[in-house]
Design a protein around this motif. Structure first.
Motif, PDB file in Angstrom:
ATOM      1  N   ARG A  76       0.944  -1.254  -0.133  1.00  0.00           N
ATOM      2  CA  ARG A  76      -0.016   0.167  -0.091  1.00  0.00           C
ATOM      3  C   ARG A  76       0.973   1.344   0.171  1.00  0.00           C
ATOM      4  O   ARG A  76       0.629   2.366  -0.848  1.00  0.00           O
ATOM      5  CB  ARG A  76      -0.976   0.044   1.265  1.00  0.00           C
ATOM      6  CG  ARG A  76      -1.959  -0.868   1.007  1.00  0.00           C
ATOM      7  CD  ARG A  76      -2.941  -1.001   2.308  1.00  0.00           C
ATOM      8  NE  ARG A  76      -3.843  -2.134   2.658  1.00  0.00           N
ATOM      9  CZ  ARG A  76      -3.835  -2.967   3.627  1.00  0.00           C
ATOM     10  NH1 ARG A  76      -2.863  -2.867   4.499  1.00  0.00           N
ATOM     11  NH2 ARG A  76      -4.627  -3.890   3.510  1.00  0.00           N
ATOM     12  N   LYS A  77       1.962   1.196   0.777  1.00  0.00           N
ATOM     13  CA  LYS A  77       2.933   2.356   0.920  1.00  0.00           C
ATOM     14  C   LYS A  77       3.388   2.698  -0.386  1.00  0.00           C
ATOM     15  O   LYS A  77       3.850   3.936  -0.759  1.00  0.00           O
ATOM     16  CB  LYS A  77       3.866   2.231   1.911  1.00  0.00           C
ATOM     17  CG  LYS A  77       4.822   3.391   2.168  1.00  0.00           C
ATOM     18  CD  LYS A  77       5.528   3.095   3.424  1.00  0.00           C
ATOM     19  CE  LYS A  77       6.444   4.126   3.618  1.00  0.00           C
ATOM     20  NZ  LYS A  77       7.496   4.078   4.958  1.00  0.00           N
ATOM     21  N   GLU A  80       1.143   4.310  -2.840  1.00  0.00           N
ATOM     22  CA  GLU A  80       1.207   5.658  -2.717  1.00  0.00           C
ATOM     23  C   GLU A  80       2.284   6.775  -2.807  1.00  0.00           C
ATOM     24  O   GLU A  80       2.060   7.745  -2.792  1.00  0.00           O
ATOM     25  CB  GLU A  80       0.712   6.081  -1.084  1.00  0.00           C
ATOM     26  CG  GLU A  80      -0.614   5.284  -0.796  1.00  0.00           C
ATOM     27  CD  GLU A  80      -0.906   5.188   0.556  1.00  0.00           C
ATOM     28  OE1 GLU A  80       0.132   5.391   1.528  1.00  0.00           O
ATOM     29  OE2 GLU A  80      -2.200   4.959   1.063  1.00  0.00           O
ATOM     30  N   SER A  93      -1.053  -2.718  -8.315  1.00  0.00           N
ATOM     31  CA  SER A  93      -2.518  -2.371  -8.181  1.00  0.00           C
ATOM     32  C   SER A  93      -3.096  -3.836  -8.354  1.00  0.00           C
ATOM     33  O   SER A  93      -3.897  -4.153  -7.599  1.00  0.00           O
ATOM     34  CB  SER A  93      -3.150  -1.471  -9.050  1.00  0.00           C
ATOM     35  OG  SER A  93      -2.518  -0.238  -8.644  1.00  0.00           O
ATOM     36  N   LEU A  96      -2.370  -5.961  -5.412  1.00  0.00           N
ATOM     37  CA  LEU A  96      -3.206  -5.518  -4.385  1.00  0.00           C
ATOM     38  C   LEU A  96      -4.616  -6.081  -4.461  1.00  0.00           C
ATOM     39  O   LEU A  96      -5.086  -6.609  -3.628  1.00  0.00           O
ATOM     40  CB  LEU A  96      -3.281  -3.998  -4.057  1.00  0.00           C
ATOM     41  CG  LEU A  96      -3.941  -3.298  -2.981  1.00  0.00           C
ATOM     42  CD1 LEU A  96      -3.515  -3.889  -1.645  1.00  0.00           C
ATOM     43  CD2 LEU A  96      -4.144  -1.876  -3.269  1.00  0.00           C
ATOM     44  N   SER A 100      -6.639  -8.421  -1.640  1.00  0.00           N
ATOM     45  CA  SER A 100      -7.541  -7.601  -0.888  1.00  0.00           C
ATOM     46  C   SER A 100      -8.645  -7.480  -1.563  1.00  0.00           C
ATOM     47  O   SER A 100      -8.747  -6.895  -2.609  1.00  0.00           O
ATOM     48  CB  SER A 100      -7.001  -6.454  -0.157  1.00  0.00           C
ATOM     49  OG  SER A 100      -7.944  -5.731   0.574  1.00  0.00           O
ATOM     50  N   SER A 104     -11.290   0.184   0.755  1.00  0.00           N
ATOM     51  CA  SER A 104      -9.885   1.147   0.616  1.00  0.00           C
ATOM     52  C   SER A 104      -9.002   0.702  -0.233  1.00  0.00           C
ATOM     53  O   SER A 104      -8.377   1.500  -0.897  1.00  0.00           O
ATOM     54  CB  SER A 104      -9.759   1.486   1.952  1.00  0.00           C
ATOM     55  OG  SER A 104      -9.160   0.415   2.688  1.00  0.00           O
ATOM     56  N   ASP A 105      -8.707  -0.563  -0.345  1.00  0.00           N
ATOM     57  CA  ASP A 105      -7.548  -1.025  -1.167  1.00  0.00           C
ATOM     58  C   ASP A 105      -8.004  -1.103  -2.754  1.00  0.00           C
ATOM     59  O   ASP A 105      -7.252  -0.693  -3.421  1.00  0.00           O
ATOM     60  CB  ASP A 105      -7.238  -2.689  -0.890  1.00  0.00           C
ATOM     61  CG  ASP A 105      -6.395  -2.564   0.592  1.00  0.00           C
ATOM     62  OD1 ASP A 105      -5.786  -1.826   0.743  1.00  0.00           O
ATOM     63  OD2 ASP A 105      -6.531  -3.657   1.338  1.00  0.00           O
ATOM     64  N   LEU A 108      -7.554   2.668  -3.589  1.00  0.00           N
ATOM     65  CA  LEU A 108      -6.157   2.872  -3.943  1.00  0.00           C
ATOM     66  C   LEU A 108      -5.824   2.148  -5.173  1.00  0.00           C
ATOM     67  O   LEU A 108      -4.955   3.011  -5.740  1.00  0.00           O
ATOM     68  CB  LEU A 108      -5.405   2.241  -2.587  1.00  0.00           C
ATOM     69  CG  LEU A 108      -3.753   2.379  -2.603  1.00  0.00           C
ATOM     70  CD1 LEU A 108      -3.356   3.527  -2.842  1.00  0.00           C
ATOM     71  CD2 LEU A 108      -3.209   1.583  -1.661  1.00  0.00           C
TER      72      LEU A 108
END
Length: 287
Positions: A76-77, A80, A93, A96, A100, A104-105, A108
């Motif tokens: 996640r970090k 971002e 992505s 991710l 998940s 929120s993921d 993101l």
């Protein structure tokens, strides 16, 4: 007793410090790995070199999936971090999303996907991924509008022998959402867009919206003598199509819009697009 409390506090402080140091080290190591692995763009590599990179990326995915509780915060970090490569924003992505289903993921991932270089990824996968996230109720505008920088964008859906140009790719990514969320953005972009093919994509999306604001934007463009003749002629043809489409429908406009959204939330297919057209004709007839 005082000495015991002081000693206990010191232990807690040292433990916390050690944990913070370990987390910082893990983040730095993960970032270094991302930088080393993703410091390239696929379309710029020779085929043999790209195959070797693919093997390394598969290993990275396997390693991250092996310990999601540790690696998800690190991933996640990195998504971002604006310093990472365009290809990482897409591939990371996708990783991710594979790990998940948290909303929120997904948000993101959708934001990061919009930073991808579309020359370096599979266009059909891009459209399907964004459309699928839109079908879950997420706002796809940023990622959908990304393709407007690529007038020759095409997405081939092999299961249906269906090729989507920039226009219908845009429509597939936007129309799982309520039209009122994106009509103003389409009109604003149309007012400044210089590329004829992209103007036509925007015009078609506005035409399909079937709202007063969208219709006004198409008409204003059609009447603007400062715009390219090919694009204004296309706008006029859409307005003419509006007058010829549809027969009185017993359904309400609201129910037809809801039905259209349901259709566009299904996996992309020629059948879904045909239904979308039919419902649009009925929607026009309700006005």
């Amino acid at each position: 007793m005082l000495a015991v409390r002081v000693l206990a506090s010191l232990v807690v402080l040292l433990t916390g410090s050690s944990l913070a140091h370990a987390q910082s080290t893990a983040a730095a190591d993960f970032h270094a790995k991302v930088t080393a692995l993703y410091g390239f763009e696929p379309h710029k590599l020779p085929r043999a070199e790209m195959q070797a990179k693919s093997s390394q990326l598969d290993q990275f995915w396997t390693a991250v999936k092996a310990d999601p509780s540790r690696n998800l915060p690190l991933l996640r970090k990195e998504l971002e971090n604006p310093a990472n490569s365009a290809f990482f924003f897409y591939d990371g992505s996708k990783l991710l999303l594979a790990l998940s289903t948290d909303r929120s993921d997904q948000t993101l991932a959708l934001h990061a996907i919009a930073k991808a270089d579309l020359h370096g990824i599979q266009s059909a996968d891009y459209v399907r991924t964004v459309q699928a996230l839109g079908s879950k109720g997420l706002d796809t505008r940023e990622a959908a509008f990304r393709i407007l920088a690529f007038p020759d964008f095409k997405a081939f859906i092999p299961q249906h022998s269906l090729t989507l140009g920039q226009d219908y790719s845009l429509i597939c990514m936007l129309f799982p959402m309520d039209e009122t969320l994106f009509v103003a953005d389409l009109a604003t972009r149309l007012a400044t867009e210089p590329e004829v093919r992209t103007q036509k994509s925007l015009l078609l999306a506005l035409w399909y919206a079937v709202t007063p604001a969208a219709n006004s934007a198409v008409k204003a463009f059609a009447d603007n003598q400062g715009k390219p003749a090919e694009a204004t002629a296309y706008a006029k043809s859409l307005l003419d199509r509006t007058t010829r489409l549809g027969s009185p429908s017993p359904s309400s406009a609201q129910s037809l819009r809801e039905e259209r959204r349901k259709v566009m939330r299904r996996p992309i297919s020629d059948e879904a697009l045909i239904e979308f057209d039919q419902l649009t004709a009925k929607l026009i007839a309700t006005r």
